[in-house]
Every structure is written in C-alpha cells, then in structure tokens.
Motif scaffolding. Structure first.
Motif, PDB file in Angstrom:
ATOM      1  N   UNK A  39      18.853  22.645  88.979  1.00 25.64           N
ATOM      2  CA  UNK A  39      19.751  23.745  89.289  1.00 25.64           C
ATOM      3  C   UNK A  39      20.120  23.753  90.772  1.00 25.64           C
ATOM      4  N   UNK A  40      21.428  23.909  91.033  1.00 24.51           N
ATOM      5  CA  UNK A  40      21.944  23.687  92.369  1.00 24.51           C
ATOM      6  C   UNK A  40      21.801  24.831  93.347  1.00 24.51           C
ATOM      7  N   UNK A  41      21.883  26.066  92.867  1.00 26.09           N
ATOM      8  CA  UNK A  41      21.827  27.188  93.799  1.00 26.09           C
ATOM      9  C   UNK A  41      23.065  27.277  94.672  1.00 26.09           C
ATOM     10  N   UNK A  42      24.229  27.280  94.026  1.00 26.80           N
ATOM     11  CA  UNK A  42      25.511  27.258  94.735  1.00 26.80           C
ATOM     12  C   UNK A  42      25.634  28.396  95.748  1.00 26.80           C
ATOM     13  N   UNK A  43      25.381  29.610  95.309  1.00 24.58           N
ATOM     14  CA  UNK A  43      25.400  30.780  96.203  1.00 24.58           C
ATOM     15  C   UNK A  43      24.120  31.591  95.998  1.00 24.58           C
ATOM     16  N   UNK A  44      23.015  30.886  95.935  1.00 33.37           N
ATOM     17  CA  UNK A  44      21.735  31.544  95.656  1.00 33.37           C
ATOM     18  C   UNK A  44      21.343  32.506  96.771  1.00 33.37           C
ATOM     19  N   UNK A  85      28.231  37.746  94.260  1.00 35.15           N
ATOM     20  CA  UNK A  85      28.245  36.414  93.638  1.00 35.15           C
ATOM     21  C   UNK A  85      26.948  35.681  94.001  1.00 35.15           C
ATOM     22  N   UNK A  86      25.862  36.122  93.379  1.00 39.67           N
ATOM     23  CA  UNK A  86      24.546  35.505  93.595  1.00 39.67           C
ATOM     24  C   UNK A  86      24.226  34.634  92.386  1.00 39.67           C
ATOM     25  N   UNK A  87      24.095  33.329  92.593  1.00 43.32           N
ATOM     26  CA  UNK A  87      23.883  32.429  91.452  1.00 43.32           C
ATOM     27  C   UNK A  87      22.400  32.206  91.125  1.00 43.32           C
ATOM     28  N   UNK A  88      21.512  32.792  91.910  1.00 42.86           N
ATOM     29  CA  UNK A  88      20.079  32.575  91.654  1.00 42.86           C
ATOM     30  C   UNK A  88      19.637  33.068  90.276  1.00 42.86           C
ATOM     31  N   UNK A  89      20.008  34.282  89.834  1.00 38.31           N
ATOM     32  CA  UNK A  89      19.548  34.728  88.516  1.00 38.31           C
ATOM     33  C   UNK A  89      19.993  33.804  87.380  1.00 38.31           C
ATOM     34  N   UNK A  90      21.252  33.348  87.417  1.00 36.96           N
ATOM     35  CA  UNK A  90      21.742  32.451  86.364  1.00 36.96           C
ATOM     36  C   UNK A  90      20.987  31.129  86.375  1.00 36.96           C
ATOM     37  N   UNK A  91      20.739  30.601  87.580  1.00 35.83           N
ATOM     38  CA  UNK A  91      19.937  29.375  87.689  1.00 35.83           C
ATOM     39  C   UNK A  91      18.527  29.612  87.152  1.00 35.83           C
ATOM     40  N   UNK A  92      17.963  30.766  87.494  1.00 25.96           N
ATOM     41  CA  UNK A  92      16.595  31.082  87.069  1.00 25.96           C
ATOM     42  C   UNK A  92      16.503  31.230  85.547  1.00 25.96           C
ATOM     43  N   UNK A  93      17.567  31.698  84.915  1.00 25.46           N
ATOM     44  CA  UNK A  93      17.565  31.803  83.451  1.00 25.46           C
ATOM     45  C   UNK A  93      17.451  30.419  82.814  1.00 25.46           C
ATOM     46  N   UNK A  94      18.141  29.436  83.397  1.00 23.95           N
ATOM     47  CA  UNK A  94      18.053  28.065  82.875  1.00 23.95           C
ATOM     48  C   UNK A  94      16.673  27.477  83.158  1.00 23.95           C
ATOM     49  N   UNK A  95      16.147  27.738  84.341  1.00 24.12           N
ATOM     50  CA  UNK A  95      14.793  27.277  84.674  1.00 24.12           C
ATOM     51  C   UNK A  95      13.775  27.887  83.712  1.00 24.12           C
ATOM     52  N   UNK A  96      13.946  29.152  83.394  1.00 28.07           N
ATOM     53  CA  UNK A  96      13.049  29.824  82.440  1.00 28.07           C
ATOM     54  C   UNK A  96      13.122  29.157  81.071  1.00 28.07           C
ATOM     55  N   UNK A  97      14.333  28.847  80.640  1.00 27.86           N
ATOM     56  CA  UNK A  97      14.502  28.148  79.356  1.00 27.86           C
ATOM     57  C   UNK A  97      13.795  26.800  79.388  1.00 27.86           C
ATOM     58  N   UNK A  98      13.921  26.092  80.508  1.00 26.55           N
ATOM     59  CA  UNK A  98      13.240  24.798  80.643  1.00 26.55           C
ATOM     60  C   UNK A  98      11.725  24.958  80.529  1.00 26.55           C
ATOM     61  N   UNK A 104      10.293  20.211  73.934  1.00 27.02           N
ATOM     62  CA  UNK A 104      11.384  20.219  72.961  1.00 27.02           C
ATOM     63  C   UNK A 104      12.505  19.306  73.457  1.00 27.02           C
ATOM     64  N   UNK A 105      13.469  18.943  72.597  1.00 26.40           N
ATOM     65  CA  UNK A 105      14.583  18.092  73.043  1.00 26.40           C
ATOM     66  C   UNK A 105      15.286  18.701  74.257  1.00 26.40           C
ATOM     67  N   UNK A 106      15.523  17.873  75.273  1.00 25.10           N
ATOM     68  CA  UNK A 106      16.025  18.390  76.547  1.00 25.10           C
ATOM     69  C   UNK A 106      17.429  18.973  76.441  1.00 25.10           C
ATOM     70  N   UNK A 107      18.201  18.545  75.452  1.00 22.84           N
ATOM     71  CA  UNK A 107      19.578  19.040  75.335  1.00 22.84           C
ATOM     72  C   UNK A 107      19.630  20.534  75.006  1.00 22.84           C
ATOM     73  N   UNK A 108      18.506  21.109  74.570  1.00 26.76           N
ATOM     74  CA  UNK A 108      18.484  22.541  74.283  1.00 26.76           C
ATOM     75  C   UNK A 108      18.790  23.343  75.541  1.00 26.76           C
ATOM     76  N   UNK A 109      18.394  22.803  76.697  1.00 26.08           N
ATOM     77  CA  UNK A 109      18.626  23.521  77.947  1.00 26.08           C
ATOM     78  C   UNK A 109      20.085  23.427  78.399  1.00 26.08           C
ATOM     79  N   UNK A 110      20.767  22.363  78.001  1.00 21.97           N
ATOM     80  CA  UNK A 110      22.203  22.282  78.260  1.00 21.97           C
ATOM     81  C   UNK A 110      22.925  23.348  77.442  1.00 21.97           C
TER      82      UNK A 110
END
Length: 215
Positions: A39-44, A85-98, A104-110
């Motif tokens: 996760x990039x943290x564009x505007x984290x 426009x804080x991108x940290x929560x959205x990134x953290x949601x994906x990290x949480x899913x990971x 599990x198959x990695x494509x689930x996180x995509x």
C-alpha cells in the motif's frame, strides 16, 4: 511456473483505479498467479480539509482517468463538507484484509482493494470512514469466498487495532525505502529480485509484452 507479482498502489489513487481493468485483463489468463499488494500511502495522515483549488485539481485528474480508462466516476464524492483526503484508512482496510486472509489466495485482497476503489470513485462513498471501509471490505471478502465468513464488527476491531496501524505504516516506509514516487507500479517477483513490469497507467497488452520479454 507460477508467476508472482507485486502491486504497489493506493485505493484512493485515481490512476490506480483507472489501471484496475487493465490489471484484471492481464491476470485473467493467469489463474494461478499470485499478486501481493504493497500500500502506497498517497496522502496518508493528511489532516487538511480540502479547499476549492485542491478539489478542482483532483477532479481534473479524475476527468483524465475517466477519458483514458472509460471507467465510471461520480464526481460528487469530494463535495462532502469538511472532507479530508486522507488515504491511510483505505490503505489500512486493505492491510487488515491481508492480515485476516493470510494463507488464502492472494487475489482476494485485490477484490477488497478494487471494491474500495469502486465505492470511492463510482459510488461517491466516504472511504475515509472506518465503518464504511469495514462494510465494503467484508462484503468483498464474503462475495469472493461465496460464504459469510467475515463480519463487519470483527473486521473493524482488527482494523482499529495498533497492529494494523503499525503494519500499514510499515507498508508506507517500505515504499519510501524503494524510492517509489508514483502509483500504480507492477513488479514481477523472480528469484534474483524484483523486476519492473510497469509504472503508471499501462494497457494489458503492454503488460503481457513486458512479461514475455522478461521470461
């Protein structure tokens, strides 16, 4: 041979959203491929309320992405009063899913990543809100698994835990160490290291050509 890819992106990066369809087409004939997301943290950690100039600048980017990709945009997503426009929560949601889908198959996180993108860009949902993110992520996970395995309350609890926040910060730090300045970036993982397949919006056919050249 199983191809392994590393996708560096941010759910609230418009060019990453535009790239999503091309990435899906590229992966469509690679059912066994593994795709890890960093996760990039564009505007984290941004705390500034969006002003009119910033909004106009971002909407001009969105319009370019819409024209190039043909993907749907609801431009009203930035109209919310006091929007940050804080991108940290959205990134953290994906990290949480990971974290919750380890093994599990990695494509689930995509699937989670792209569900957040679709909610933000096409449905104008506030993906800086943790509950909204948990609902989107859980729906994406359960849809992918075709079973009600995950629940919003547990996901939210994990997402708000210090471990998830620390793990997310480590993603951002890794990006900085690699010197990545823009997203999306797609890398091929080989025994001798990481190899750049694409940087920025790239068509599926060009990704395939780049992969064939490397292999």
């Amino acid at each position: 041979m199983t191809n392994k890819f590393l996708y560096i992106a941010d759910p609230m990066c418009s060019w990453c959203y535009g790239f999503g369809l091309e990435l899906q087409q590229f992966l469509a004939d690679k059912p066994d491929a593994e795709l890890d997301i960093v996760l990039g943290g564009l505007r984290a950690y941004n705390t500034q309320v969006m002003d009119a100039d910033q909004k106009d600048m971002i909407l001009s980017h969105w319009e370019k992405v819409r024209q190039v990709s043909g993907l749907p945009f609801d431009m009203s997503g930035l109209d919310k009063p006091g929007f940050v426009y804080d991108t940290e929560p959205a990134c953290r949601a994906v990290v949480t899913a990971k974290m919750l889908t380890d093994g599990m198959p990695t494509k689930i996180n995509l699937a989670v990543f792209q569900a957040i993108q679709h909610a933000f860009y096409a449905q104008a949902k506030d993906v800086t809100d943790e509950l909204t993110l948990a609902e989107i992520a859980v729906n994406a996970l359960n849809t992918y698994e075709q079973a009600a395995i995950f629940d919003v309350e547990s996901f939210l609890e994990t997402m708000q835990a210090p471990e998830s926040k620390d793990e997310t910060r480590q993603h951002f730090q890794q990006i900085q160490r690699w010197g990545v300045r823009g997203f999306p970036v797609l890398l091929l993982v080989k025994e001798d290291g990481l190899h750049m397949l694409s940087s920025g919006y790239t068509k599926a056919g060009d990704l395939t050509s780049a992969l064939n050249d490397m292999l």
